[in-house]
Structures are given as structure tokens and as C-alpha cells.
Design an enzyme around this catalytic site. Structure first.
Site, short mmCIF file in Angstrom:
data_model
loop_
_atom_site.label_atom_id
_atom_site.label_comp_id
_atom_site.label_asym_id
_atom_site.label_seq_id
_atom_site.Cartn_x
_atom_site.Cartn_y
_atom_site.Cartn_z
N ILE A 194 0.83 -1.20 0.00
CA ILE A 194 0.00 0.00 0.00
C ILE A 194 0.87 1.25 0.00
CG2 ILE A 194 -1.85 -1.19 1.22
CD1 ILE A 194 -1.04 0.50 3.73
N SER A 195 0.27 2.37 -0.38
CA SER A 195 0.89 3.68 -0.29
C SER A 195 2.22 3.71 -1.05
CB SER A 195 1.04 4.07 1.18
OG SER A 195 1.39 5.43 1.32
N ASN A 196 3.31 4.11 -0.41
CA ASN A 196 4.60 4.09 -1.10
C ASN A 196 4.97 2.69 -1.55
OD1 ASN A 196 4.91 6.82 -0.75
ND2 ASN A 196 6.48 6.68 0.83
#
Length: 681
Positions: free
Chosen positions: A299-301
């Protein structure tokens, strides 16, 4: 209890011998350790006293307070690992029972989504190594790994987190589905350097002096003793950390580090399950990308890293992609169109540093008791309209929406002010490859006391930093504040006359982002012009091309995401992918209403927020089913309309989180026509 701990100093020493001697092995079939890997530390966990997923804490322990250290000034590596898993697991999930922990998600919820009465501990082995770039890679192999249906899932850390940063997201899903997990800290991680005692983190989390650690340090800034001593004397208590201050711009290599983690996983698996070669030392390669499903996830980065890895995969290592809320930056904002309903979406494809520095100007105007000072200071510079604080705050929200945030983000704007400040300052240093001593825009990092003044970390805080810190460490300090260095929230800009939350420093960052003076629009000159060029060059190094090479892929993203808004990232990436791949694209995009970037808000804001986490797991379920049987289709691109709760005393249930639709209604279908992406209102 740790059942077995070994260190592999050389390639070819066996982790587990299995199978019989291969009578016709060839040199090219021998399993060999990738040249970029250093020594490998391997530990087996019994799944009772200690385990891969919960460090022996189980569902109950993860929901409790952090375990105490026997000696807080000298925690052991095992204690640090335990507490790192505790903090990282909780960091991206809401652990409140009414938010779904223990019923919809959590260690005790099995791979089919059924909640059990157990603690959810998972036995297996864990293998950790540094690369020659000093990036930490880790492979977890569950005891239930099925060599007849082998699978690997990447777990590149989200945010700036350390090696356990994806333990509760793609890591947990993989372990429950008997897949090996290929983790990478992608050049981030705690990596805390403290000037006062010249100390660093080792790979196992314990502290050592920089001289004693040598190349075993997670991060040490390249400073000479005289420079360090001078900076320490002038700026006591200031710190450095790896993501911001490594001067490597690690994001440019996130895809590479994710692919290296996959190669490490294949090496570990073939040492464990490969047939013993004739030399009785080496192993014949048994598991390869041709017979092993490998899913790039996180997720995210970490989700952005997975997409970049798929784009950069020249060896066919990755079979498919399933990510949540990816921080992905398209190399261009043109050549495709994003629409919501009948209108063009504002801000498509903006770069992270662009929108983070914009948020760092306006979000503090609507957050907390210091907000009116920031608002009035912006208005005095002609950057905000309104006769009073309320009108100015309304204008700040309107400007954020016009720049690309959705109206769905309005309830969360104030809560993100501090986070976007940390992001803006961290990435200024990272993209520009600046030294900690550069003090970009007068901003540094340090712990602060109740008055906002910088203070040193205590010995106990340093000792626990591997477990307790998220990778962005300390508070942002404005060195040029009236009266001396202060935490940015308290700092007053010279000549301001109001508590403007260090506005001048953030106008400086904004100028570096846009390449002109943020107030006057005049061209930058001198140091600022040079710094801006360095930052924009760093941004160019990290941008995505959008070509997933025909790999099946699913992106899930929350419509309320206020940190990585959908217009800037996922929606734009779908358009970029359409331009890059056209009809060959197998990318699906699922946007979830009421979901935002931080599931931890689920309990605090029940009327606005539902967790995105279950949808990442559903995406992984759908992708694995498709990869194991191509007749099973991927879910179509769609908006999933969730149901928020009236309050947090009401338990969140499956009824609040509808499943993906096999055939979404027209009002929910996301369409990609040519290079135009249309998302329903």
C-alpha cells in the site's frame, strides 16, 4: 522461542536439505545468491512462542499496549523485532473491535475471511540481508508454503517504514495464503542518526556508534568528525534519518529494490526446496518465475513501488499486481483525460512534492488552535481571501478542491496538516539529495519539548527507535523562527507579527516546488534556484511510465484519500496506463467511497471513514484466483459504494463493505475509452 538461528555468510550453505541428488544438473541450474546481497541471517519460529506475523503476541497482544523491555536502555534484537511488528501492524490498521479488528480483519481471520477464536500465529522462517546499496530485504516463508502451488507476494514498506512496514497488509495476506513474502524497506526505514553521541541503528535494531557499526549501520550520514562536531554544537538535538538524508533519492530505485526482494525470495526458496546438487552443497533451481506466481503488492509508497517494479520487470519475475492507495507519480499529466461524471477532474497527475507543499500551506489554516494565525498570514500575502477566520478557512478548503482534492476529503483536511508538513520537508531533502546540514528552507528535524524547543532524544528513546519510529523521525523545526528554533507549529516567521506556523519556511518549500517565488511569481535566483532545480531533477527520477507490460493488475483506492488524492495518483495512473498500453492493458481500478489513506481514522471518524484494508485483501484474492485459473475473470473497474456508521459504538460489519460487483451497474462502472478515464460521481 527462537528454534533455530543461523547466518549464511556464503552462497550455497543450505538452509534445509530436501530432495535427492540431481543426476544431470548443469552449472546454469545451480541456485546462486544474488551478487548484491550480503550475509543472510535466518531464524525459524515455531508459531507458538514466536511467529512470523505477530512476533508471538497474537491477535490479543497486538491489540494491547506495547510490550515492555526488560532493560529499556538496552533492548535485545528479539524484543525490538517484537515491538517493531507490534507498532507496524497497528500503524496502518484500526485495532478497535467495532472497526472490524478480529471480525473482518486481523490475525485470527483466515484466508477465506472467516474469523476464528485463535490468535493467528504463523510458524515459518525469516531471512534478512542487506544489499550493496544498504537496503534491507527480508523473506518470510510460512511453514505451510506449498511447493506444488508456489507463490510469492511482495511487501515493500509503506511510508518511510522499516522492514516490517508491510507486515499487516500484503505480508499478512501472503502468509495466510501460504505464500512467501518478499519484503523491502526500499532505502527508508528508521535509520536514526543522532549527532550528540554519533550513534546509528544496526540491521537488528540495536544502537552502536558510527565507527563501531561501519557498513552494518542502517544509515550514517557522510560527515567528517569536524563537520559533525560543529553541527552538534550549533544545533543540539537535531537528528538525521535515512529517507530524508541519505542523499540517494531512494524513491528512484523503489522498483529495483522490490524486484531484488523477489530475487532474494527465489534464492531462499530454492535453498529450502531445491534438489541437492552433486557437490552436496549447492541446490538445483526448482522454483522459477515460470512455475511460481509472484504478485507485486503493498500500500501507499509500497504500492507505488509494486507498480514501478512491474514496469521495470525485464526478467518476467512478476506475474500480476494488486495494490492499495499507491503513491505513484505519472511522468506526465497530459496525453490522457480523467473525468468524474461530466466534468474534467482537476489536478490530474500532479507530483507528490507539488501537492504536498500546496497542502502544507493551506491545511494548517484549518487545523487546530493555531489555524487563524496561518490563515491571516496567508491573506496578508494575497494567498487567501475572506474577512474573518471562518471565511478564510472556507477559502482554504475551496482552494484545495480546485487544486485537485475531492469534496470527499473536506472532513479530513485538518487531520492531515501535520502529515503533509512531514512529507513536504522529508521529500524536499530526499529529492534534492541534500545533506542534513543544508537546513533546506531553514527546516530541520528534532524531538521537541512542551514549549516546542529542540531537545535530544533520551537514551531509552534512541534504544527503542527501531521499533517505535515510523521512518520519519522527530518534529519539523524552523531554525529561523523569531526568538530561535521552534517546532514549526509554534514558530513565527520574521516580520510576520502573528503565530503563522512558520509560514515563510513553507512558502520557501512551495517556491522550490514550482520554480518561482510562491508569492510574487518572480523567477528564483541563487541558492533557491539551484535547490529547486535539484528537487525537480529528483522528481523526474521517480516518475512512472504507466506500461505494466500486459500484466493483470488491480488498484484499489479510497475516494476520501486526503494524503494521496485519487486525481493526482491512481486515477491519473489509469489514464497514463491507457495511453501507454492501449487495448493490451489488463489494469482494473476500483475506487471505494468513504475509504481514506489511514484506516486508523475508522474509529475516530465513523461517520466519514470505512477501512480500505479489506478491499486490498479482496483484490489479492481476485488476482490470485485469476492467475491460478485464467477462466476466472478479474473484477471490472468500478466504484464500490460503502456505508459509513452513525457512530463508533456500532460494529462495522460486512454489510458496510459491499463486495466487488461482477457486473457493476452503469452508475458504478468506471470506463476507460481510448485515453479517457471516466469515474462516476
Amino acid at each position: 522461542m527462537q528454534i533455530k538461528t543461523i547466518v549464511l555468510a556464503l552462497a550455497g550453505i543450505t538452509l534445509a536439505a530436501c530432495g535427492s541428488r540431481h543426476e544431470h544438473d548443469h552449472p546454469e541450474d545451480l541456485n546462486s545468491k544474488p551478487a548484491y546481497l550480503g550475509d543472510i541471517s535466518s531464524t525459524s519460529y515455531d508459531g507458538a512462542s514466536d511467529d512470523l506475523l505477530t512476533a508471538g503476541l497474537g491477535k490479543t497482544g497486538l491489540a494491547a499496549a506495547p510490550p515492555a523491555y526488560a532493560d529499556p536502555a538496552h533492548p535485545t534484537p528479539a524484543e525490538l523485532r517484537r515491538n517493531a511488528i507490534h507498532s507496524n501492524y497497528r500503524a496502518v490498521l484500526d485495532i478497535a473491535a467495532n472497526s472490524g479488528y478480529g471480525t473482518l480483519y486481523g490475525p485470527n481471520v483466515d484466508a477465506k475471511g472467516v474469523a476464528g477464536t485463535g490468535e493467528g500465529k504463523i510458524a515459518g522462517s525469516e531471512h534478512i540481508a542487506y544489499t550493496d546499496d544498504n537496503v534491507t530485504l527480508m523473506v518470510q516463508v510460512p511453514a505451510g508454503f506449498d511447493v506444488k502451488q508456489p507463490c510469492i507476494v511482495t511487501g515493500t514498506s509503506s511510508g518511510s517504514r522499516g522492514i516490517y512496514g508491510a507486515i499487516s497488509t500484503s505480508g499478512e495476506w501472503a502468509l495466510k495464503n501460504n505464500c512467501a513474502v518478499a519484503y523491502s524497506d526500499k532505502g527508508g526505514g528508521t535509520g536514526l542518526y543522532t549527532f550528540d553521541d554519533d550513534s546509528v541503528n544496526l540491521q537488528n535494531g540495536v544502537r552502536a556508534t558510527r565507527a563501531a557499526a561501519g557498513k552494518s549501520a542502517t544509515f550514517a550520514p557522510p560527515l567528517g568528525d569536524a563537520e559533525r562536531a560543529a553541527f552538534t554544537a550549533a544545533y543540539p538535538g537535531r537528528i538525521a534519518f535515512k529517507h530524508a538524508h541519505s542523499q540517494q533519492n531512494p524513491e528512484k530505485d523503489w522498483g529495483k529494490y522490490t524486484l531484488q526482494a523477489v530475487e532474494f525470495a527465489f534464492y531462499v526458496l530454492n535453498e529450502k526446496y531445491g534438489t541437492l546438487a552433486r557437490d552436496n552443497k549447492s541446490h538445483i533451481v526448482t522454483l522459477t518465475p515460470r512455475n511460481t506466481i509472484t504478485i507485486a503488492s503493498s500500500i501507499s509508497n509500497g504500492g507505488g513501488a509494486a507498480l514501478l517494479a512491474a514496469e521495470q520487470d525485464t526478467k518476467g519475475l512478476i506475474t500480476g499486481v494488486a495494490v492499495g492507495e499507491p503513491q505513484i507519480q505519472p511522468k506526465t499529466s497530459s496525453g490522457y483525460t480523467v473525468r468524474q461524471g461530466a466534468l474534467a477532474a482537476p489536478g490530474q497527475g500532479k507530483a507528490l512534492f507539488d501537492y504536498a507543499t500546496y497542502a502544507a500551506l493551506y491545511q494548517p489554516c484549518i487545523a487546530g488552535p493555531a489555524a487563524p494565525g496561518r490563515c491571516s498570514a496567508l491573506a496578508a500575502k494575497g494567498l487567501l481571501n475572506g474577512a474573518d477566520a471562518t471565511a478564510q478557512q472556507n477559502d482554504a478548503r475551496a482552494r484545495l478542491r480546485a487544486y485537485g482534492w475531492l469534496e470527499d476529503s473536506d472532513p479530513l483536511q485538518a487531520a492531515h496538516a501535520g502529515t503533509n508538513v512531514l512529507v513536504a520537508v522529508t521529500y524536499a531533502y530526499a529529492y534534492g539529495k541534500f545533506s542534513v546540514t543544508d537546513k533546506v528552507c531553514g527546516l530541520t528535524f528534532a524531538p521537541v519539548n512542551a514549549s516546542g524547543a529542540p531537545v535530544p532524544f533520551t537514551a531509552e528513546q534512541k534504544a527503542a527507535s527501531f521499533a517505535a519510529q515510523s521512518g520519519i523521525i522527530g518534529s519539523v523545526v524552523y531554525e529561523d523562527a523569531v526568538g530561535g528554533a521552534q517546532a514549526y507549529q509554534i514558530g513565527v516567521s520574521p516580520g510576520s507579527g502573528v503565530a503563522d506556523q512558520s509560514l515563510d519556511a513553507f512558502l520557501c518549500l512551495r517556491s522550490l516546488a514550482v520554480g518561482v517565488d510562491a508569492v510574487s511569481g518572480a523567477p528564483l535566483a541563487g541558492t533557491l534556484a539551484t535547490q529547486s532545480a535539484r528537487i525537480r531533477a529528483g522528481i523526474a527520477e521517480v516518475q512512472a511510465g504507466g506500461n505494466l507490460k500486459g500484466k493483470p493488475a488491480i488498484i484499489v483506492h479510497g475516494r476520501r484519500d486526503t494524503l494521496i488524492p485519487v486525481n493526482f495518483a491512481s486515477r491519473a495512473y489509469v489514464g497514463l496506463n491507457a495511453a501507454a498500453e492501449g487495448a493490451a492493458s489488463r489494469l482494473r481500478y476500483i475506487e471505494v467511497t468513504n475509504a481514506n489513506h489511514f484506516d486508523s481514522f475508522t474509529n475516530a471518524l465513523p461517520q466519514s471513514v470505512v477501512p480500505l484494508h479489506p478491499y486490498l485483501f479482496r483484490a489479492l484474492d481476485a488476482l490470485l484466483a485469476h492467475l491460478r485459473n485464467s477462466a476466472t475473470p478479474l473484477p471490472p473497474s468500478q466504484v464500490v459504494r460503502t456505508v459509513a456508521r452513525l457512530d463508533n459504538t456500532t460494529p462495522l460489519t460486512a454489510a458496510n463493505l459491499p463486495a466487488f460487483a461482477a457486473a457493476p451497474a452503469a452508475a458504478n462502472a468506471i470506463a476507460v475509452s481510448g485515453t479517457t478515464v471516466t469515474v462516476p460521481d
